[in-house]
Design an enzyme around this catalytic site. Structure first.
Site, short mmCIF file in Angstrom:
data_model
loop_
_atom_site.label_atom_id
_atom_site.label_comp_id
_atom_site.label_asym_id
_atom_site.label_seq_id
_atom_site.Cartn_x
_atom_site.Cartn_y
_atom_site.Cartn_z
N ARG A 180 -44.57 33.98 9.82
CA ARG A 180 -43.12 33.95 9.70
C ARG A 180 -42.65 35.09 8.80
NH1 ARG A 180 -41.52 27.48 9.26
NH2 ARG A 180 -42.61 26.84 11.16
N ARG A 225 -34.42 24.42 12.65
CA ARG A 225 -33.43 24.20 13.72
C ARG A 225 -32.34 23.25 13.25
NH1 ARG A 225 -38.32 24.23 16.37
NH2 ARG A 225 -38.48 21.96 16.54
N TRP A 226 -32.71 22.27 12.46
CA TRP A 226 -31.74 21.31 11.90
C TRP A 226 -30.73 22.05 11.03
CZ3 TRP A 226 -30.82 19.90 6.75
CH2 TRP A 226 -30.08 18.74 6.55
N HIS A 245 -35.74 23.36 4.98
CA HIS A 245 -37.02 23.09 4.34
C HIS A 245 -36.84 22.29 3.05
CE1 HIS A 245 -39.00 25.50 7.27
NE2 HIS A 245 -38.50 26.65 6.86
N ARG A 256 -32.32 28.64 7.14
CA ARG A 256 -33.51 27.85 7.42
C ARG A 256 -34.07 27.19 6.16
NH1 ARG A 256 -36.31 28.32 12.11
NH2 ARG A 256 -38.29 28.03 11.01
N SER A 298 -49.00 25.54 7.97
CA SER A 298 -50.19 25.84 8.75
C SER A 298 -50.71 27.25 8.48
CB SER A 298 -49.89 25.71 10.25
OG SER A 298 -49.13 26.82 10.70
N LEU A 322 -50.11 19.66 19.57
CA LEU A 322 -50.78 19.39 18.30
C LEU A 322 -50.64 20.52 17.30
CD1 LEU A 322 -54.11 17.65 19.39
CD2 LEU A 322 -51.96 16.62 18.64
N ASP A 352 -41.60 18.64 11.87
CA ASP A 352 -41.03 19.74 12.65
C ASP A 352 -39.51 19.64 12.72
OD1 ASP A 352 -41.09 22.02 14.16
OD2 ASP A 352 -41.74 21.05 16.02
N GLY A 353 -38.87 20.80 12.79
CA GLY A 353 -37.43 20.85 13.04
C GLY A 353 -36.56 21.18 11.86
N ASN A 354 -37.14 21.48 10.71
CA ASN A 354 -36.33 21.77 9.53
C ASN A 354 -35.39 22.96 9.76
OD1 ASN A 354 -37.56 19.74 8.03
ND2 ASN A 354 -39.07 21.11 7.14
N LEU A 357 -50.28 4.24 -2.01
CA LEU A 357 -50.41 5.05 -0.81
C LEU A 357 -51.33 6.24 -1.03
CD1 LEU A 357 -49.23 5.64 2.12
CD2 LEU A 357 -47.63 7.17 0.95
#
Length: 237
Positions: free
Chosen positions: A63, A16-17, A29, A25, A57, A183, A12-14, A123
């Site tokens: 958006r 706003r950053w 991302h 925006r 999501s 969540l 979260d926050g891409n 991983l």
């Protein structure tokens, strides 16, 4: 220090950053996508075995068309580069969510990525795309009904086996960046006994040091799983 086996992250926050830096925006991302690769490497070297990130999501379609189109372009590019990254870092990649809602070329890229990384033993990286936990549970129930499983035979294990995350252990630690504390329809079944960690740091600035802080906080928790005795401990470093 105990290292959680499975870490889930809400990226979260891409936007706003980027806005704070006077940038569009989509710039946020792009930088956020680059950070995913860095954190994957850090997580692997720290001993984390499973990493699951919330990339797009089912609600993100609401958006603006401009932002959604930019995200889909970014996703296309990421799927292609991730094939090379997965081989380089011995990373097994899996995508969860309703893939039928994505463009055909993206679905094909996902299939290629999953196939070509399936034998990697590093991983286990899971990306949630067009994912919503309620949608996932609905689809799982539909599969169970379609298979004709009697109601009396439906257990937690049966439902879990029909979720997108079948075969993946539930997360030990959930991290959400950028200050929000909810969540957002993410892994609601799987997070039943997960420890939560919220940070004000936006995703593009979330680095190995911040991941270490989250794990240190995790180490201060006593996990009882609803009982008195703690479950088996994770690996330590």
């Amino acid at each position: 220090m105990k290292i959680p086996q499975h870490v889930a992250i809400i990226l979260d926050g891409n936007g706003r950053w980027a806005k704070a830096k006077g940038m569009p925006r989509n710039y946020g991302h792009v930088q956020g996508a680059k950070n995913v690769e860095r954190i994957c490497e850090d997580a692997y070297h720290m001993g984390i075995k499973y990493l699951t990130v919330y990339a797009f999501s089912t609600e993100n379609w609401r958006r603006s068309k401009e932002e959604v189109d930019a995200l889909m372009t970014l996703l296309r590019n990421y799927m292609k580069t991730c094939v090379k990254t997965a081989k380089k870092n011995h990373m097994c990649v899996r995508v969860i969510g309703d893939k039928t809602g994505l463009a055909t070329d993206i679905q094909e890229s996902i299939q290629r990525l999953e196939k070509e990384s399936a034998d990697q033993d590093g991983l286990c990286f899971t990306i949630a795309i067009n994912y919503g936990s309620r949608d996932e549970i609905c689809r799982a129930v539909q599969k169970i009904v379609a298979e004709g499983i009697p109601a009396e035979e439906i257990t937690e294990e049966v439902l879990s086996a029909h979720l997108d995350t079948a075969g993946i252990p539930d997360p030990d630690l959930l991290i959400r960046t950028s200050g929000e504390q909810r969540l957002s329809n993410y892994l609601m079944w799987q997070l039943a006994y997960t420890e939560f960690y919220f940070t004000d740091v936006p995703w593009p600035d979330f680095d190995k040091e911040e991941l270490t802080k989250a794990i240190e906080k995790y180490n201060l928790r006593e996990r009882r799983y609803g009982g008195v005795e703690e479950a088996p401990k994770e690996e330590s470093i």
